[in-house]
Design a protein around this motif. Sequence first.
Motif, short mmCIF file in Angstrom:
data_model
loop_
_atom_site.label_atom_id
_atom_site.label_comp_id
_atom_site.label_asym_id
_atom_site.label_seq_id
_atom_site.Cartn_x
_atom_site.Cartn_y
_atom_site.Cartn_z
N VAL A 10 0.75 -1.10 0.05
CA VAL A 10 -0.09 0.04 0.19
C VAL A 10 0.89 1.13 0.08
O VAL A 10 1.48 1.30 0.87
N LEU A 11 0.91 1.97 -1.10
CA LEU A 11 1.90 3.13 -1.48
C LEU A 11 1.25 4.44 -1.59
O LEU A 11 0.14 4.59 -2.30
N PRO A 12 1.76 5.51 -0.87
CA PRO A 12 1.43 6.68 -1.40
C PRO A 12 1.79 7.37 -2.68
O PRO A 12 2.78 6.82 -3.07
N ILE A 13 0.96 7.83 -3.62
CA ILE A 13 1.37 8.45 -4.78
C ILE A 13 1.16 9.87 -5.15
O ILE A 13 1.23 10.21 -6.48
N GLY A 14 0.81 10.68 -3.89
CA GLY A 14 0.05 11.90 -4.20
C GLY A 14 1.29 12.84 -4.58
O GLY A 14 1.19 14.07 -5.09
N ASP A 15 2.51 12.63 -4.33
CA ASP A 15 3.68 13.80 -4.52
C ASP A 15 3.56 14.75 -3.40
O ASP A 15 2.77 14.85 -2.75
N ASN A 16 4.48 15.87 -3.83
CA ASN A 16 4.71 16.94 -2.81
C ASN A 16 5.12 16.52 -1.60
O ASN A 16 6.14 16.98 -0.95
N TYR A 17 4.16 15.89 -0.76
CA TYR A 17 4.51 15.23 0.74
C TYR A 17 5.12 14.23 0.71
O TYR A 17 5.72 13.75 1.80
N THR A 18 4.76 13.13 -0.22
CA THR A 18 5.23 11.81 -0.41
C THR A 18 5.92 11.44 -1.49
O THR A 18 6.18 12.33 -2.54
N MET A 19 6.20 10.09 -1.94
CA MET A 19 6.49 9.80 -3.40
C MET A 19 5.27 10.14 -4.19
O MET A 19 4.11 10.20 -3.74
#
Length: 228
Positions: free
Chosen positions: A160-169
């Motif tokens: 389960v991975l973050p993809i949003g950018d700016n704060y995370t990947m």
Amino acid sequence: MSLTLTWYGHATLGLKIGDYDVLVDPFFSGNPAASTTADKVRAQFILVSHGHGDHVGDTVAIAKRTGALVISNFEICNWLAAKGVKTHAQHIGGGHRHPFGYLKLTQALHGSALPDGSYGGNPAGFLLTTPEGKKVYIAGDTGLFGDMRLIGEEGLDLAVLPIGDNYTMGPEDALRAVKLLQPKHVIPIHYDTFNLIAQDARAWAQRVEQETTAKVHLLRPGESFALS
């Protein structure tokens, strides 16, 4: 024990593992993507990855209502215990056998200040081995790091991975993360909650499935995925 994951929006997850209800980063109040409210969810355990308000969220209110045990790092557990919450502290690299499975905290490249400015310790992800041997990696809020390859050596059934950018990947680094982790299944989270982290998840899923062997499951807030 079967495992069903429900995405409630942003980084908030519900895990149904056999008879156990486990909440992860329960951010409902003030979450524009939330599919339900804090007073309606069930929990016997709550996992908190780090101290930011969009992850600690409604932990105190839910834990007091349900009597749930909160699992997090030592600093966050101390902060929560002072508010009358039952806690179990762990640290990165350390594991413990809980009724719902063996849980290890993994590193995450992020911050962890608590909502009142208190020190929130090191941010973390979670590596869960269920009683029947399924391995689930919940990355938490993180940037890409090379030791994801070591996590992948565990043989992951689900990441389960973050993809949003700016704060995370963002999408590019999250794709590289999938290549390092080599999971069988992937669920993207931590995107589209706010305009700043809006992403084309469908385009990302297409690239992941073209360039890796992982199967991507795009959930809308409130939808679930059963790991078999």
